[in-house]
Design an enzyme around this catalytic site. Structure first.
Site, mmCIF file in Angstrom:
data_model
loop_
_atom_site.group_PDB
_atom_site.id
_atom_site.type_symbol
_atom_site.label_atom_id
_atom_site.label_comp_id
_atom_site.label_asym_id
_atom_site.label_seq_id
_atom_site.Cartn_x
_atom_site.Cartn_y
_atom_site.Cartn_z
ATOM 1 N N GLY A 264 0.815 -1.207 0.000
ATOM 2 C CA GLY A 264 0.000 0.000 0.000
ATOM 3 C C GLY A 264 0.848 1.256 0.000
ATOM 4 N N MET A 266 4.649 3.232 2.059
ATOM 5 C CA MET A 266 5.859 3.029 2.855
ATOM 6 C C MET A 266 6.271 4.315 3.550
ATOM 7 S SD MET A 266 8.135 0.963 3.862
ATOM 8 C CE MET A 266 9.365 1.537 5.023
ATOM 9 N N GLU A 301 0.919 5.916 7.504
ATOM 10 C CA GLU A 301 2.334 6.166 7.173
ATOM 11 C C GLU A 301 2.858 7.378 7.932
ATOM 12 O OE1 GLU A 301 3.535 3.667 5.798
ATOM 13 O OE2 GLU A 301 1.649 2.853 5.024
ATOM 14 N N HIS A 304 3.690 6.473 11.487
ATOM 15 C CA HIS A 304 4.948 5.728 11.621
ATOM 16 C C HIS A 304 6.121 6.652 11.964
ATOM 17 C CE1 HIS A 304 4.360 1.526 10.813
ATOM 18 N NE2 HIS A 304 3.918 1.660 9.577
HETATM 19 N N1 TRP Z 1 5.826 -0.581 6.303
HETATM 20 C C1 TRP Z 1 4.790 -0.507 5.322
HETATM 21 C C2 TRP Z 1 3.531 -0.134 6.098
HETATM 22 O O1 TRP Z 1 2.846 -0.930 6.623
HETATM 23 C C3 TRP Z 1 4.556 -1.794 4.598
HETATM 24 C C4 TRP Z 1 5.352 -2.001 3.378
HETATM 25 C C5 TRP Z 1 5.404 -1.203 2.313
HETATM 26 C C6 TRP Z 1 6.167 -3.095 3.060
HETATM 27 N N2 TRP Z 1 6.201 -1.762 1.360
HETATM 28 C C7 TRP Z 1 6.675 -2.911 1.795
HETATM 29 C C8 TRP Z 1 6.521 -4.231 3.739
HETATM 30 C C9 TRP Z 1 7.516 -3.815 1.182
HETATM 31 C C10 TRP Z 1 7.376 -5.147 3.128
HETATM 32 C C11 TRP Z 1 7.873 -4.941 1.864
HETATM 33 O O2 TRP Z 1 3.253 0.982 6.291
HETATM 34 ZN ZN ZN Z 2 2.805 0.219 8.596
#
Ligand code: TRP
Ligand code: ZN
Length: 865
Positions: A264, A266, A301, A304
């Site tokens: 979705g 990052m 996001e 985070h």
């Molecule tokens: N950290 C991301 C989220 O949950 C998730 C994510 C995005 C991800 N791209 C990824 C996890 C690629 C593993 C690989 O907000």
């Molecule tokens: Zn996340």
């Protein structure tokens, strides 16, 4: 070449790093097929050990390597699959590594790759190692300075994490930009984007007065659809200040929308990268569900930044430390922006749809797993959704005040660190003065606890005794389980709907709702001053992620549906009644349920979004999960027959709702979306009556994408001959917009029509089907396998073969995507021998492929085990 270390990684093997990197300066000379990456790291030994320095690296061409300016001789280092080893480095030194990579041919969409002619990165979880040799683990945190150089005409915008320090022109039509991120971070949060974008800009002033420049970068032509994401971002920034006292910490916050993206979005520091499907929206091209998801994921996001970035994970086993907590924060944000009870019901639906099945099958794992082969395979509903529920339970158990103090202690004491679940829980122990050892079981044990509740009313003593017990079945690798503390939220009503207050020992006040915790395998809770025999609800608000066996009579559930003060309980009562009818377990009569749903329609004006949820029967996946020997065709038929009965009884009123004109101008507000949701639910029920002019008109008169998709789905489900005509119109109108064409694929793949298998095969061969675009792949494969269980589980095995063959084709291009496509196989052992044998054959075929990726192999082997 066989993959590096084909080994299992275990939490119990964790060792702190032998070397740390405090600072890294990266220079990227960007060229699609030959990008040169020069990395200069300040490395220091972290302990007494003089072990070699082992750097991670994959798919890299090493150009040069030097320590303190001196090139390493060939006997000073070695390159093995997946790593580079420097045999005896000094205690502290400057490491220069130059690598060459090819973003243009990187179809994994991990590391540095190209999408639509633009450069972008995805480094979580272990993608940075395909950019340069590095200590690619989250407990190594460095300050990053990044210089980007590229052709100015082709790549006019150059972005990375942090603040822009410098930019300018270079000879030969090239230019550069230097971005400096003052906050130390693990490599998985590194990002860069370069290319031609259009952007929108805004500003946010933080509570302490810091001005933050906000930017959203999209493909040229897409800016008119980026406004809702920007609005969501500003609301999220404000909300985090109010709800968690968290302020943003850089001068810029940028978001880039990318068309080819494995997930979705990052949370890269200061430079979030999003799947374009979670940024772009307007009335004509996006559904209300899309708007809702954009708000939630933009929030997720952004949140985070504190839960993930400033406080990160020590190792990937701690993934839920950031993901579960951030899901919880995201859900609270959505609840505050929209309707709290409706949000809660939607969150529960999602948890049940995705996580309960995972917990009940071969892929079951703890919220904090204890081993993995590829961590990509553990970005699951259990880590995310159940991880969010665990935080919610913690708050219920400790109470609002102690929870808030624990959160603030966590933010203050763990800031700047790579932490563990123990560190997190420790903050709540300190803040509350309570031991939380048994609470840790929620992180350690897989499986959904089954809660059994039986009540006993003593009319003469006016006491009510509630016996509650929990049981957790064995899951792979965990034969024996221990009881975990289960928070309960208990309330009583009378058969005619009056709220019954009661007392518990040690509390003189009579209360209408009680909080309790089931600490052990079983307990009895006693209530006094109970004036009449009550109808009890024990998990109001879905106070814990459990299944419930509460022995209520159908009459009691009808009373709850009509009168329980808790909206979740009202919704749940209707779902339970419908489920038991469809599963043939007896209980309420169809006409009683129909009448109760009619009453939901009567009061729909009060809360149309709630009424819409009440009118949607449990879906086929849920029925499959709740039945011991599921027959998908039979369950489908019994669900259709109940839907038909309801639609017949409520026909006039449903038609009235279905015929209401869409509101103009369009508003994405929760209220307007709720009214459209009710209309969609009405169309969905009417589809059970077969083709009709109402459905055709609904498509032709649609004023928004929400209405168009709802009508399209209804035309499909009703087996209407007008389905194909509507699809053709839809395609023609939207063929230039890939996100809308994804909906066109999904509407067909998810349709329960008799001919869907032939359709998905045809769609796979369609000119617009694209194996390299994850959104398009999912719009066919996931829509089919997850939303169309009858076809996926078809008795002749065609559905299984379709999915497995698609995964096989995608695996060499994009292993992470291929592996995740296989999750719908998690239920295969629940079915009859014939289906099982088809599923086994499909999975064993995959397992037999020698070149299968590590990602996909792990999924196949765990599913078969
Ligand atoms: N950290 C991301 C989220 O949950 C998730 C994510 C995005 C991800 N791209 C990824 C996890 C690629 C593993 C690989 O907000
Ligand atoms: Zn996340």
């Amino acid at each position: 070449m066989r993959d590096a270390e084909n080994v299992t990684v275990r939490l119990s093997d964790y060792q702190p790093p032998d070397y740390l990197i405090d600072e890294i300066a990266l220079v990227f000379s960007l060229e699609p097929k030959a990008t040169i990456v020069a990395a200069r790291s300040h490395v220091r030994r972290s302990g007494a050990s003089t072990s070699p320095l082992v750097l991670n690296g994959e798919r890299l061409e090493l150009q040069s390597i030097a320590i303190d300016g001196a090139a390493l001789a060939s006997d000073q280092f070695s390159i093995e699959p997946g790593r580079l080893i420097i045999h005896s480095p000094p205690a502290s030194f400057l490491l220069d590594v130059v690598t060459r990579i090819s973003p243009a041919t990187n179809t994994h969409l991990e590391g540095l790759y190209m999408s639509g002619g633009r450069f972008c990165t995805q480094c979580e979880a272990e993608g940075f190692r395909s950019i340069t040799y590095y200590l690619d683990r989250p407990d190594v945190m460095a300050r990053f300075a990044v210089r980007l150089e590229a052709d100015k005409a082709s790549y006019p915008t150059l972005l990375s994490n942090g603040n822009l320090a410098e930019s300018g022109d270079l000879p030969d039509g090239r230019h550069f930009a230097v971005w400096v991120d003052p906050h130390p971070k693990p490599a998985y949060l590194f990002a860069l984007c370069a290319g031609k974008y259009e952007s929108i800009h805004d500003q946010f002033v933080t509570q302490s007065g810091r001005k933050v420049a906000l930017g959203i970068y999209v493909d040229p032509g897409d800016t008119p659809r980026a406004g809702y994401a920007m609005d969501s971002l500003k609301r999220a920034m404000k909300w985090d200040e109010e709800a968690f006292k968290r302020e943003y910490d850089l001068d810029v916050f940028n978001i880039v929308a990318v068309r080819d993206f494995n997930f979705g979005a990052m949370e890269n520091k200061g430079l979030n990268i999003f799947n374009s499907s979670l940024i772009l929206a307007d009335a004509d091209t996006a559904t209300d569900a899309d708007f809702e998801a954009i708000e939630a994921v933009v929030g997720h996001e952004y949140f985070h930044n504190w839960t993930g970035n400033r406080i990160t994970c020590r190792d990937w086993f701690q993934l839920c430390l950031k993901e579960g907590l951030t899901v919880y924060r995201e859900q609270e944000f959505s609840a505050d922006q929209r309707s709290r009870p409706v949000q809660r019901i939607k969150d529960v639906k999602r948890l049940r749809a995705r996580q309960f099945g995972e917990d009940a099958g071969p892929l079951a794992h703890a919220v904090r797993p204890s081993s993995y082969q590829k961590i990509d395979n553990f970005y699951t509903a259990t880590v995310y959704e159940k991880g969010g529920e665990v935080i919610r339970m913690l708050k219920r158990i400790l109470g609002e005040d102690a929870f808030t103090r624990g959160m603030q202690l966590y933010f203050e004491s763990r800031d700047g660190t790579a932490s563990t679940i123990e560190d997190f829980i420790g903050c709540f122990e300190e803040a509350s003065g309570r031991k939380l050892d048994s609470f840790m079981r929620w992180y350690e044990q897989a499986g959904t606890p089954a809660l059994k509740v039986r009540g006993d009313y003593d009319a003469s003593a006016r006491t009510y005794r509630l016996h509650v017990s929990q049981r957790l079945s064995a899951t792979p690798g965990q034969p024996h389980k221990l009881p975990a503390p289960i928070p309960l939220q208990i309330g009583f009503i009378s058969p005619d709907g009056a709220i019954i207050a009661s007392k518990v020992e040690g509390d003189n006040l009579s209360r209408t709702e009680h909080r309790a915790v089931l600490e052990d395998t079983e307990a009895t809770f006693e209530f006094s001053d109970v004036l009449e025999k009550p109808i009890v609800s024990v998990v109001r608000g879905f106070s814990a992620p459990v299944t419930l066996d509460d022995d209520l009579t159908p009459e009691a559930r009808l009373a709850q549906m009509a009168h329980d003060p808790d909206p979740f309980t009202r919704w749940e009562a209707g779902q339970t009644l419908a489920r038991s009818i469809m599963l043939g377990e007896g209980g309420a009569s169809v006409s009683e349920l129909t009448m109760a749903l009619g009453r939901e329609l009567d009061r729909a004006q009060e809360d149309p979004a709630f009424a819409a949820l009440a009118l949607r029967l449990p879906d086929l996946n849920e029925l499959i999960l709740s039945s011991s020997s599921p027959d998908p065709d039979k369950l489908f038929q019994s669900r259709e027959s109940l839907r038909r009965a309801i639609a017949t009884a409520l026909r006039d009123r449903l038609e009235g709702i279905a015929k209401t004109r869409g509101e103009t101008p369009f508003s994405p507000s929760a209220e307007a979306a709720g009214r459209r949701a009710l209309k969609s639910a009405a169309l969905d029920l009417l589809a059970a009556l077969g083709p009709s002019q109402t459905l055709t008109d609904a498509y032709d008169n649609a004023q928004s994408m929400t209405e168009a998709v709802a009508a399209l789905d209804a035309l499909g489900a009703s087996e209407s001959p007008a389905f194909d005509e509507a699809l053709a119109k839809f395609y023609d109108r939207w063929k230039a917009n890939p996100l809308v064409i994804d909906k066109w694929f999904a509407a067909q793949a998810s349709s329960p029509r008799h001919d869907v298998l032939a359709r998905v095969e045809r769609l796979r061969a369609h000119a617009e089907f694209n194996l390299k675009n994850p959104n398009r792949v999912r719009s066919l494969a996931a829509a089919f396998a997850m939303r169309n269980p009858r076809a996926f589980h078809s008795a002749n095995g065609d559905g299984y073969r379709f999915l497995a063959s698609l995964a096989e084709t995608i695996d060499p291009l994009n292993p992470a995507l291929a592996a995740r496509l296989l999750t719908p196989f998690e239920s295969w052992k629940r079915f009859d021998a014939q289906r099982q044998s088809h599923a086994r054959t499909a999975l064993e075929h995959l397992a037999s492929l020698p070149q299968l990726s590590k990602n996909t192999r792990e999924m196949v082997e765990r599913t078969l085990a």
